[in-house]
Design an enzyme around this catalytic site. Structure first.
Site, PDB file in Angstrom:
ATOM      1  N   HIS A   1       7.708  36.441  31.106  1.00  0.00           N
ATOM      2  CA  HIS A   1       8.259  36.916  32.372  1.00  0.00           C
ATOM      3  C   HIS A   1       9.064  36.098  33.149  1.00  0.00           C
ATOM      4  O   HIS A   1       9.569  36.480  34.181  1.00  0.00           O
ATOM      5  CB  HIS A   1       7.040  37.063  33.328  1.00  0.00           C
ATOM      6  CG  HIS A   1       6.891  38.294  34.082  1.00  0.00           C
ATOM      7  ND1 HIS A   1       8.064  38.924  34.332  1.00  0.00           N
ATOM      8  CD2 HIS A   1       6.104  38.838  34.687  1.00  0.00           C
ATOM      9  CE1 HIS A   1       7.807  39.958  35.204  1.00  0.00           C
ATOM     10  NE2 HIS A   1       6.617  40.027  35.443  1.00  0.00           N
TER      11      HIS A   1
ATOM     12  N   ASP B   1      12.021  40.804  33.207  1.00  0.00           N
ATOM     13  CA  ASP B   1      11.325  41.548  33.997  1.00  0.00           C
ATOM     14  C   ASP B   1      10.518  42.690  33.248  1.00  0.00           C
ATOM     15  O   ASP B   1      10.962  43.197  32.147  1.00  0.00           O
ATOM     16  CB  ASP B   1      12.136  41.995  35.119  1.00  0.00           C
ATOM     17  CG  ASP B   1      12.607  40.912  36.170  1.00  0.00           C
ATOM     18  OD1 ASP B   1      11.969  40.219  36.328  1.00  0.00           O
ATOM     19  OD2 ASP B   1      13.806  41.173  36.486  1.00  0.00           O
TER      20      ASP B   1
END
Length: 423
Positions: A396, A400
């Site tokens: 992450h 995204d």
């Protein structure tokens, strides 16, 4: 003429290797390229062939010892040579990092030759590179650690993964093991009596896997997305074409279809095929596909280079080839590094899905759950379809959730509507 046997370089960032097993013993006759000993490194377990034909006259590094690449571990003599008296003895332990003091010297003066390292070097980056591997430097960078402050236990004072992971543990990054409470408060359960246990040391490959997994968890912000995928079209095509593929010497498996769809979809989502280097994003132009292979001793990930340039038949052959040679410990050094995306298949053992750990320095990994017939709703009716859960684990820090889900949506679409003309 004798021929030295050396520890090979098994990958661009590999600085050392561990001898797991000597296949031949001193006095044995060996042919050139015949398996001589087995090693384990950060990247691969492999059988190393003899560099020459003759007799193994000497073993200088015994099983379980770790030495730097290009270190001499044994000697091949000419046929008819007899092993030396030294070679008949147990192989000696490697010399300590600092040579013993001469008679009359003060023991406290032994570390003085290393005192110069404390002086400011001409370049701090040069010092880091001299004392560590790229993997160690990446761990240090991700954890804001100055390698110059760590005492190295490797060859020539080199800082190893064990050194930096141990250092991080000492500085509080790893919680200390909890000691059992032998005096519980009133009303609490008494501790269980001691259990009978069978204590066995970790194998070399198990240690390497453990270190790599812990490092990955510390490095990446792991997030997972799970998609339910209909494999009915793929199953129909597979049944129609698998006989034809067998005649061509290939196995048409579900993994072949998944790999083909993944490498095609990655072209539309290049960040999935990227990696992070400090403050830079490295977008890889090639898709080098890692396929996780379960071994009795652990897990290994051979890499299919330029997988995006192969058709379904080529991928089928390549997947079977690297898996077979991984189990036979016949992989080459360049076949276990350079991967840009990995697929792992816990479903082959019946798992519905898993939450795989990213294979560093990659930023995503696909887990394949068991593929089986299930009842599903199709146009408001219950129908039986061949289904499976696919899980994307992603970093992450770079990927995204929306990007990851778009990638998985395209993978799902590619599998459910696989083009038969590609077979």
């Amino acid at each position: 003429m004798s021929t030295p046997v050396v520890m090979p370089q098994m990958g661009e960032s590999i600085a050392e290797g561990t001898i797991v097993r000597w296949i031949k013993k001193v006095g044995d006759q060996v042919d050139r390229d015949e398996p001589l000993f087995e090693i384990s490194t950060d990247k691969v377990d492999a059988e190393i062939p003899s560099p020459a034909a003759g007799v193994l006259t000497e073993i200088t590094v015994k099983e379980g010892e770790t030495v730097a690449v290009n270190s001499v571990v044994g000697t091949i003599g000419q046929a008819g040579d007899s092993p030396s008296a030294m070679a008949r003895q147990a192989p000696p332990s490697p010399p300590p990092p600092t040579p013993p003091a001469r008679a009359g010297a003060k023991p406290v003066e032994q570390p003085k030759p290393r005192a110069a390292a404390a002086a400011p070097p001409a370049s701090q980056e040069d010092l880091r590179r001299q004392k560590s591997s790229p993997l160690v430097r990446r761990i240090a960078r991700d954890n804001n650690v100055d390698i110059a402050q760590i005492e190295g236990s490797g060859i020539g004072g080199r800082v190893t993964k064990e050194d930096i992971l141990g250092y991080l543990g000492k500085t509080g990054e790893v919680p200390e093991p909890r000691t059992p409470n032998t005096n519980p408060e009133p009303g609490t359960r008494k501790p269980e009596p001691s259990l009978r246990v069978d204590v066995q040391p970790l194998s070399v490959i198990r240690k390497k896997i453990a270190e790599h997994m812990v490092m990955s968890q510390r490095t990446s912000a792991h997030v997972h997305s799970v998609f339910h995928v209909n494999f009915s079209t793929v199953e129909r095509i597979r049944q129609e074409k698998k006989g034809e593929y067998e005649q061509l010497g290939a196995k048409l498996t579900y993994m072949s279809f998944i790999a083909k769809v993944v490498v095609d979809v990655i072209r539309r989502h290049p960040v999935i095929n990227a990696s992070l280097d400090a403050d830079n994003i490295l977008y890889k132009k090639d898709v080098n596909l890692g396929i996780a292979v379960a071994l009795e001793s652990g897990l290994i990930v051979p890499v299919i280079k330029n997988a995006d340039e192969k058709n379904l038949l080529g991928l089928s052959r390549a997947i079977a080839d690297v898996a077979d040679r991984a189990r036979a410990k016949q992989l080459k050094p360049d076949e276990v590094h350079g991967g840009t995306f990995t697929i792992t298949n816990p479903g082959q053992f019946g798992a519905q899905f898993g939450m795989p750990i990213i294979n560093q320095p990659q930023v995503a990994i696909l887990g394949v759950g068991t593929i089986e017939k299930r009842p599903v709703v199709v146009e408001d009716a219950i129908a039986i379809r061949t289904m499976a859960y696919l899980t994307l684990g992603y970093d992450h820090r770079l990927v995204d959730g929306a990007v990851a889900d778009q990638f998985m949506s395209d993978v799902k679409k590619g599998i459910e509507h696989f083009d038969p003309s590609q077979v």
